[in-house]
Design a protein around this motif. Structure first.
Motif, short mmCIF file in Angstrom:
data_model
loop_
_atom_site.label_atom_id
_atom_site.label_comp_id
_atom_site.label_asym_id
_atom_site.label_seq_id
_atom_site.Cartn_x
_atom_site.Cartn_y
_atom_site.Cartn_z
N THR A 549 0.20 -5.67 -1.18
CA THR A 549 0.98 -6.01 0.01
C THR A 549 1.14 -4.73 0.83
O THR A 549 0.64 -3.67 0.45
N THR A 550 1.84 -4.83 1.93
CA THR A 550 2.08 -3.68 2.80
C THR A 550 3.57 -3.34 2.81
O THR A 550 4.41 -4.16 2.43
N ALA A 551 3.89 -2.15 3.26
CA ALA A 551 5.27 -1.68 3.22
C ALA A 551 6.19 -2.52 4.09
O ALA A 551 7.37 -2.71 3.75
N GLY A 552 5.69 -3.09 5.17
CA GLY A 552 6.54 -3.87 6.05
C GLY A 552 6.67 -5.33 5.70
O GLY A 552 7.43 -6.06 6.36
N SER A 553 5.98 -5.78 4.66
CA SER A 553 6.05 -7.19 4.26
C SER A 553 7.34 -7.47 3.52
O SER A 553 8.01 -6.54 3.03
N PRO A 554 7.77 -8.74 3.42
CA PRO A 554 8.97 -9.06 2.64
C PRO A 554 8.91 -8.54 1.21
O PRO A 554 9.90 -8.02 0.69
N LEU A 555 7.74 -8.66 0.56
CA LEU A 555 7.61 -8.16 -0.81
C LEU A 555 7.72 -6.64 -0.85
O LEU A 555 8.40 -6.08 -1.71
N GLY A 556 7.03 -5.98 0.07
CA GLY A 556 7.09 -4.52 0.10
C GLY A 556 8.49 -4.01 0.34
O GLY A 556 8.95 -3.05 -0.30
N GLN A 557 9.22 -4.65 1.24
CA GLN A 557 10.60 -4.25 1.51
C GLN A 557 11.50 -4.51 0.31
O GLN A 557 12.37 -3.70 -0.01
N TYR A 558 11.28 -5.64 -0.37
CA TYR A 558 12.12 -5.96 -1.54
C TYR A 558 11.90 -4.96 -2.67
O TYR A 558 12.87 -4.43 -3.25
N LEU A 559 10.64 -4.66 -2.99
CA LEU A 559 10.37 -3.72 -4.07
C LEU A 559 10.83 -2.31 -3.72
O LEU A 559 11.32 -1.58 -4.60
N THR A 560 10.72 -1.94 -2.47
CA THR A 560 11.21 -0.63 -2.06
C THR A 560 12.73 -0.54 -2.20
O THR A 560 13.27 0.50 -2.60
N ALA A 561 13.41 -1.67 -1.94
CA ALA A 561 14.86 -1.68 -2.04
C ALA A 561 15.34 -1.47 -3.47
O ALA A 561 16.37 -0.82 -3.71
N ILE A 562 14.61 -2.01 -4.46
CA ILE A 562 15.06 -1.90 -5.85
C ILE A 562 14.39 -0.76 -6.61
O ILE A 562 14.91 -0.31 -7.63
N LEU A 563 13.23 -0.28 -6.12
CA LEU A 563 12.50 0.76 -6.85
C LEU A 563 12.41 2.07 -6.09
O LEU A 563 11.99 3.08 -6.66
N GLY A 564 12.78 2.06 -4.83
CA GLY A 564 12.66 3.27 -4.03
C GLY A 564 11.32 3.35 -3.33
O GLY A 564 10.53 2.41 -3.31
N ARG A 565 11.05 4.49 -2.77
CA ARG A 565 9.82 4.68 -2.00
C ARG A 565 8.60 4.62 -2.91
O ARG A 565 8.62 5.15 -4.03
N PRO A 566 7.50 3.96 -2.49
CA PRO A 566 6.30 3.88 -3.34
C PRO A 566 5.76 5.27 -3.67
O PRO A 566 5.75 6.18 -2.83
N ALA A 567 5.30 5.40 -4.90
CA ALA A 567 4.69 6.65 -5.33
C ALA A 567 3.29 6.81 -4.76
O ALA A 567 2.84 7.94 -4.51
N GLU A 568 2.60 5.69 -4.58
CA GLU A 568 1.25 5.71 -4.04
C GLU A 568 1.10 4.55 -3.06
O GLU A 568 1.67 3.46 -3.27
N ALA A 569 0.36 4.76 -2.01
CA ALA A 569 0.08 3.72 -1.03
C ALA A 569 -1.28 3.97 -0.43
O ALA A 569 -1.60 5.09 -0.03
N ALA A 570 -2.10 2.92 -0.42
CA ALA A 570 -3.44 3.02 0.18
C ALA A 570 -3.90 1.63 0.56
O ALA A 570 -3.76 0.69 -0.24
N GLY A 571 -4.42 1.48 1.76
CA GLY A 571 -4.91 0.18 2.19
C GLY A 571 -3.84 -0.88 2.14
O GLY A 571 -2.76 -0.74 2.74
N ASP A 572 -4.10 -1.94 1.39
CA ASP A 572 -3.15 -3.04 1.23
C ASP A 572 -2.45 -3.00 -0.12
O ASP A 572 -2.02 -4.05 -0.63
N VAL A 573 -2.35 -1.83 -0.74
CA VAL A 573 -1.78 -1.72 -2.09
C VAL A 573 -0.68 -0.67 -2.10
O VAL A 573 -0.85 0.44 -1.58
N LEU A 574 0.45 -1.04 -2.70
CA LEU A 574 1.57 -0.13 -2.92
C LEU A 574 1.80 -0.01 -4.43
O LEU A 574 1.57 -0.96 -5.17
N ALA A 575 2.29 1.16 -4.88
CA ALA A 575 2.52 1.35 -6.31
C ALA A 575 3.76 2.19 -6.53
O ALA A 575 4.06 3.12 -5.77
N TRP A 576 4.49 1.84 -7.58
CA TRP A 576 5.70 2.57 -7.99
C TRP A 576 5.55 2.98 -9.45
O TRP A 576 5.01 2.23 -10.27
N ARG A 577 6.05 4.15 -9.77
CA ARG A 577 6.17 4.55 -11.17
C ARG A 577 7.56 4.14 -11.66
O ARG A 577 8.55 4.31 -10.96
N ILE A 578 7.63 3.65 -12.89
CA ILE A 578 8.91 3.23 -13.46
C ILE A 578 9.37 4.31 -14.43
O ILE A 578 8.68 4.56 -15.43
#
Length: 578
Positions: A549-578
């Protein structure tokens, strides 16, 4: 890939990647893997991993990708099955022309053609004729107990590592033939065998075959039935995947000769086209019936005719389905055994594959038997047709006309699911350890399998939550996807549904929106909150979350809200380290 069943094709691509990776790391066969359904894992033998073809083609998978290996498997499935039947028929003294006809009918039969729509393990039917041949070579004394037993044991093991269900169906076919042949004192495909004289050596040979199987596959079978993830019952509704009686004569769109009405009727089959296996066509059925009656005195014709009939009846399941209408009051033989242990996992309509094999062999023997009879008849009434090879030409022409309705069209192709832009770059940046459990959103399941394809094509992640597999639920009963996706996962998938506009259409088009939207509504009514989501992350023992997904999508915004800023982002993919 072949169009029409992307779910099973993606799953099979994942299995081939697993086979190749396990072999490359000297862990083959790895009978339990957490590459899917982490952290619990999946049992290999309860799923169609096709361990033998996957191991043989591991270099191809590693160099060219799993879809290339699957295409090779499908090609060998058609040509190899035809060649195997041809070789077996020639071994039993069938003429070259008749054996070629029988091989073509079996190798390119409607049952195998429809199985090619994602069911590679069923379509690879190379070993089935060889198994029947090896068993009867033991029974007829054409093979010594040791040599014949070891050969049969190797073939049994090979088929066991391709598909266990077809091994059972083939055993039933061989048993029916053996029973029919044993009714007379002299039995066998050409009448050479005195059963009572061969009983001792045959039993010894079968015992050696069983010992060979136990030596080579005993441990995988032990892990399957007595390992840490036992399961019972069937993940499928009993008496659902069964042949429609009208399916014997109604061609699908994959046949060269079909109508729009017949194609629509086949497409409405409950099991859909990958399970539409019964078709043989009226002309071929008529020829087989006439041949069985005309040459009933030949033991081989009698055995094959009964085997074809029995397996066709078994393919109809427990109660009758005809013309799309169920008749539950009409009980068929399978009804009385379908609830027995292990038999609950057998899908009846797949008996059509071995039925087609019996029909192909019957046609070949019938052609050889019909030539001299036609020549004798022509010599009395039409001498011009009795000269030279004309009887062979006439009989073969009739046989070719009979099989014309089962001539297939080319299989419909479609592109495999592409990688999301940025997938490989994100995993390269994460640098995850080998045993890291990764949650990919959308979470893979039987409904949505694209993450399995992405994992199969790249080998990343190595351990993924969710998947498409057969496994035990909390009560030990077998289900597709085991316990299924938990409410927190359904909520994430619902959020991903709302974000579909921000991902490529080629990916979102495969998602059945109604199912996940309803799931999203269901989890919303249960008020899934952030703390519950974090608790589920802990239960999964996650190292990372990767969202397509992208950072501005509902999913991207939701995961950013609970996990913080993505550790990696490229193209259409976001990633967080837990």
């Amino acid at each position: 890939m072949v169009a029409g069943n992307y779910n099973d094709t993606d799953q099979m691509a994942w299995f081939f990647r697993f086979d190749a990776t396990a072999l490359a790391h000297l862990r083959f066969p790895a009978l339990v893997t957490t590459g899917m359904n982490a952290p619990q894992g999946v049992y290999v033998m309860w799923n169609t991993f096709m361990l033998l073809p996957g191991a043989v083609l591991a270099p191809v998978t590693l160099l060219a990708g799993p879809q290339t290996s699957l295409t090779i498997v499908m090609t060998i499935g058609f040509a190899g099955s035809a060649l195997a039947m041809f070789a077996v028929l020639r071994r039993w003294a069938v003429s070259t022309a008749a054996a070629a006809l029988g091989g073509a009918v079996y190798g390119f039969s409607p049952a195998l053609l429809h199985s090619a729509i994602g069911h590679y393990d069923l379509q690879f039917a190379v070993f089935l004729p060889l198994l029947i041949d090896a068993a009867f070579r033991l029974l007829t004394g054409r093979a010594s107990p040791w040599r014949g037993g070891i050969c049969l044991g190797l073939l049994l093991t090979a088929q066991l590592l391709v598909n266990e269900e077809m091994l059972f169906d083939t055993a039933i076919t061989g048993l029916v033939m053996a029973v029919v042949l044993s009714i007379r004192r002299r039995v066998g495909p050409r009448g050479e065998l005195r059963l009572r004289d061969r009983c001792g050596p045959a039993v010894l040979g079968l015992a050696i075959a069983a010992g060979t199987v136990l030596l080579l596959a005993g441990y995988p079978l032990w892990v399957q039935f007595f390992g840490a993830l036992p399961q019972s019952g069937s993940p499928f509704t009993l008496d659902f995947f069964k042949a429609d009686l009208s399916g014997l004569v109604v061609p699908s769109s994959l046949m060269f000769f079909h109508t729009s009405g017949s194609a629509a009727a086949a497409a409405s089959f409950p099991g859909q086209l990958p399970e539409y296996l019964a078709y043989l066509g009226i002309p071929l059925l008529v020829v087989l019936v006439v041949a069985s009656i005309s040459f009933w005195r030949l033991p081989v014709v009698r055995a094959l005719a009964v085997a074809a009939l029995v397996t066709e009846v078994l393919s109809l399941g427990g109660t009758l389905l005809a013309g799309g209408h169920a008749y539950p009051a009409i009980k068929l033989p399978w009804y009385w055994v379908q609830g027995l242990p292990l038999l609950t996992s057998v899908i009846p309509d797949r008996f059509s594959i071995v039925a087609d094999g019996a029909a192909a062999a019957l046609l070949a023997f019938a052609v050889d038997a019909a030539v001299p009879r036609f020549a004798a008849l022509a010599a009395r009434r039409m001498p011009v047709l009795a000269a030279g090879r004309r009887p062979v030409v006439v009989v073969m022409s009739c046989a070719l006309l009979a099989i014309a309705p089962i001539v297939p069209k080319p299989l419909p192709p479609t592109a495999a699911t592409p990688l999301p832009p940025g997938w490989s770059a994100v995993f390269a940046g994460l640098r995850l350890p080998a045993q890291a459990n990764v949650l990919v959103v959308p979470i893979p399941s039987a409904t949505f399998t694209s993450p399995l394809r992405w994992q199969a094509d790249t080998g990343e992640p190595r351990a993924m939550v969710g998947g498409y597999f057969m496994g035990p639920a909390w009560n030990g009963h077998a289900y597709i996807d085991g316990d299924g996706t938990p409410p927190a996962g359904l909520y994430l998938n619902a959020m991903w549904t709302l974000s579909r506009s921000s991902i490529p259409a080629s990916l979102s088009a495969q998602l059945p929106p109604d199912a996940l939207v309803e799931a999203g509504k269901d989890v919303q009514t249960k008020a899934v909150i952030d703390t519950q989501m974090r608790a589920q992350f802990e239960a999964w023992h996650l190292t990372s979350v990767v969202a397509v997904t992208t950072a501005g999508s509902p999913l991207g915004q939701y995961l950013t809200a609970i996990l913080g800023r993505p550790a990696e982002a490229a193209g259409d993919v976001l990633a967080w380290r837990i």
